[in-house]
Design an enzyme around this catalytic site. Structure first.
Site, PDB file in Angstrom:
ATOM      1  N   LYS A 132      48.205 100.404  61.855  1.00 34.23           N
ATOM      2  CA  LYS A 132      47.724  99.422  60.881  1.00 34.23           C
ATOM      3  C   LYS A 132      47.482  98.114  61.611  1.00 34.23           C
ATOM      4  CE  LYS A 132      47.164  99.610  56.335  1.00 34.23           C
ATOM      5  NZ  LYS A 132      47.046 100.856  55.563  1.00 34.23           N
TER       6      LYS A 132
HETATM    7  N1  GLU Z   1      43.689 101.583  54.576  1.00 37.32           N
HETATM    8  C1  GLU Z   1      43.627 102.914  54.037  1.00 37.32           C
HETATM    9  C2  GLU Z   1      45.015 103.491  53.859  1.00 37.32           C
HETATM   10  O1  GLU Z   1      45.957 102.777  53.684  1.00 37.32           O
HETATM   11  C3  GLU Z   1      42.679 103.809  54.810  1.00 37.32           C
HETATM   12  C4  GLU Z   1      43.003 104.006  56.257  1.00 37.32           C
HETATM   13  C5  GLU Z   1      41.905 104.752  56.998  1.00 37.32           C
HETATM   14  O2  GLU Z   1      40.947 105.180  56.402  1.00 37.32           O
HETATM   15  O3  GLU Z   1      42.051 104.882  58.217  1.00 37.32           O
HETATM   16  O4  GLU Z   1      45.183 104.681  53.823  1.00 37.32           O
END
Ligand code: GLU
Length: 448
Positions: A132
């Site tokens: 993240k």
């Molecule tokens: N931000 C989204 C999540 O929390 C998507 C992450 C992604 O597609 O890599 O799952």
């Protein structure tokens, strides 16, 4: 202060999240650890013990990058920003996870979200680890040009960690396809050629996939449909309340509306609206495009966020931020199904209360996995330069989510025999995921 007391200089000497942001970040990280420990304990109790060292390895992030960087503002001034990129675990494949722009982003919050990505990808069994990123910024307070400069500089700063085969970011709270386009362009400019697979959630024109924008909300409703079936509630009779009307909340609402359910309440940071007859979601989306809030939508009464969480509905979908359902408000929840569109919306204390009350919790790593599943499809299409139809995207996604849903139900049933509280689907989901990552780690072996 810092100059007078040099020994007290902490990281806040360089960047200063508010005490409230620090508290919230730590709360999320502690929740992630508490969930992990519970799942590891259940694995042990059910005859799948993990070695102590392996547990330590899985609890810790692999690497964390903090970047402090300047951005030139439109008025000519220079402002410093702080950003992060955390790789929690890369055993099952490239690390995957979104980038968040929010004033309260802290390292601890990003670390928690990265860990949840590891379990999410393992649970739906796509070949990714978890990551993240985030920048402590309110994107609504920047001009489009400032947002672009901030994004390009942040992308440059974290490009040490980004790679189409190593770490692939995506949108999260406060970011969107345009921001992903700038990241893709920045990375491509550095390397000298176009690299669409370095980031997902891009606009269609530059290697995005059909269905990605809607994917998280649509995926939420795909699993809600299974949960409703289980409870013998016909979709046409189901009532739904949604906290948050961003990318996840709005497309969950639209999909619910299209499936024939009644979305009776939605909210955003400014407040909420309620209509027991059901809201006209396409018209509400139009209203939000014009007014940037759900408030003031005709044919609905105002409602507070707290009132929304306590509505007597079949399905409550928290689709905003972490730590929304807490020990204080969990006793008021009257929904039969809690479908976690957000990451980490329920604290461990609230979890206990809800399970005790018999609320059917569809945990975040299952409920909102449609987003990363569509991201995976986008990445595969980019790597192959071969694109699928929306029908292919949606049907493949549905198959993956449905399989994971029933795997979680089966795991809960199995773990119950070893003392799991009936209805603790979060621990069942995490146990499944953690076991997969643990097995992959052991098969690869500990280097060197
Ligand atoms: N931000 C989204 C999540 O929390 C998507 C992450 C992604 O597609 O890599 O799952």
């Amino acid at each position: 202060m810092a100059a007078e007391h040099p020994m007290e200089v902490s990281y806040s000497a360089f960047y200063s999240p508010s005490p409230e942001a620090v508290r919230k970040g730590l709360q999320a990280w502690h929740a992630a650890l508490a969930q992990f420990d519970k799942a590891a304990h259940m694995l042990e109790a059910s005859g799948h013990p993990l070695k102590k060292g392996l547990i330590e390895f899985l609890r810790r992030p692999k690497r964390e990058l903090i970047v402090n960087f300047p951005v030139q503002m439109d008025d000519g001034s220079i402002r410093m920003f702080t950003g992060y990129r955390v790789h929690h675990n890369a055993v099952r494949g490239p690390t995957k996870g979104g980038i968040r722009y929010h004033p309260d982003v802290t390292l601890e919050e990003v670390r928690a979200l990265a860990m949840w990505m590891t379990w999410k990808c393992a649970l739906v069994n796509i070949p990714y680890g978890g990551a993240k990123g985030g920048v402590a910024v309110d994107p609504a307070k920047l001009s489009p040009r400032e947002l672009e400069r901030l994004t390009r500089r942040y992308a440059t700063e974290i490009s040490l960690l980004m790679h189409p085969g190593g770490d692939v970011p995506a949108p999260d709270v406060g970011t969107n396809p345009q921001i992903m386009a700038w990241i893709m362009d920045t990375y491509s400019m550095h390397t000298g050629f176009t690299q669409p697979a370095v980031v997902t959630g891009k606009p269609l024109e530059i290697g995005g996939t059909l269905g990605r924008v809607e994917a998280t909300g649509r995926g939420v409703m795909m699993v809600v449909a299974e949960a409703l079936k289980l409870h013998k509630i016909p979709m046409e009779q189901a009532t739904i309340a949604i906290q948050g009307f961003g990318n996840v909340g709005s497309y969950a609402a639209l999909t619910a509306y299209q499936m024939g359910a009644r979305v009776v309440a939605v909210s955003d940071v400014h407040g909420g609206i309620y209509n027991p007859e059901g809201l006209d979601i396409p018209r509400l989306m139009e209203h939000v495009r014009q007014h940037r809030t759900v408030r003031g939508f005709p044919e609905a009464e105002p409602i507070t966020n707290m009132e929304l969480l306590a509505l007597k509905v079949d399905v409550l979908i928290p689709a905003a931020l972490e730590n929304q359902i807490t020990a204080e408000n969990a006793p008021n929840v009257q929904a039969r199904i809690l479908a976690e569109g957000a990451n980490g919306p329920t604290t461990p204390e609230a979890d206990e209360i809800l399970i005790e009350k018999g609320v059917f919790i569809v945990p975040d790593i299952l409920c909102n996995a449609g987003g990363v599943v569509a991201s995976y499809f986008e990445w595969v299409q980019d790597l192959q330069s071969f694109f699928w139809t929306e029908e292919e995207i949606n049907s493949r996604m549905e198959r993956i989510l449905r399989r994971a849903f029933y795997e979680v139900l089966a795991k809960e049933e199995e773990l119950r025999r070893y003392g799991l509280k009936p209805g603790d689907y979060r621990t069942a989901a995490q146990a499944l995921a953690i076991w997969r990552v643990a097995q992959a780690t052991l098969i690869r072996g500990i280097y060197p």
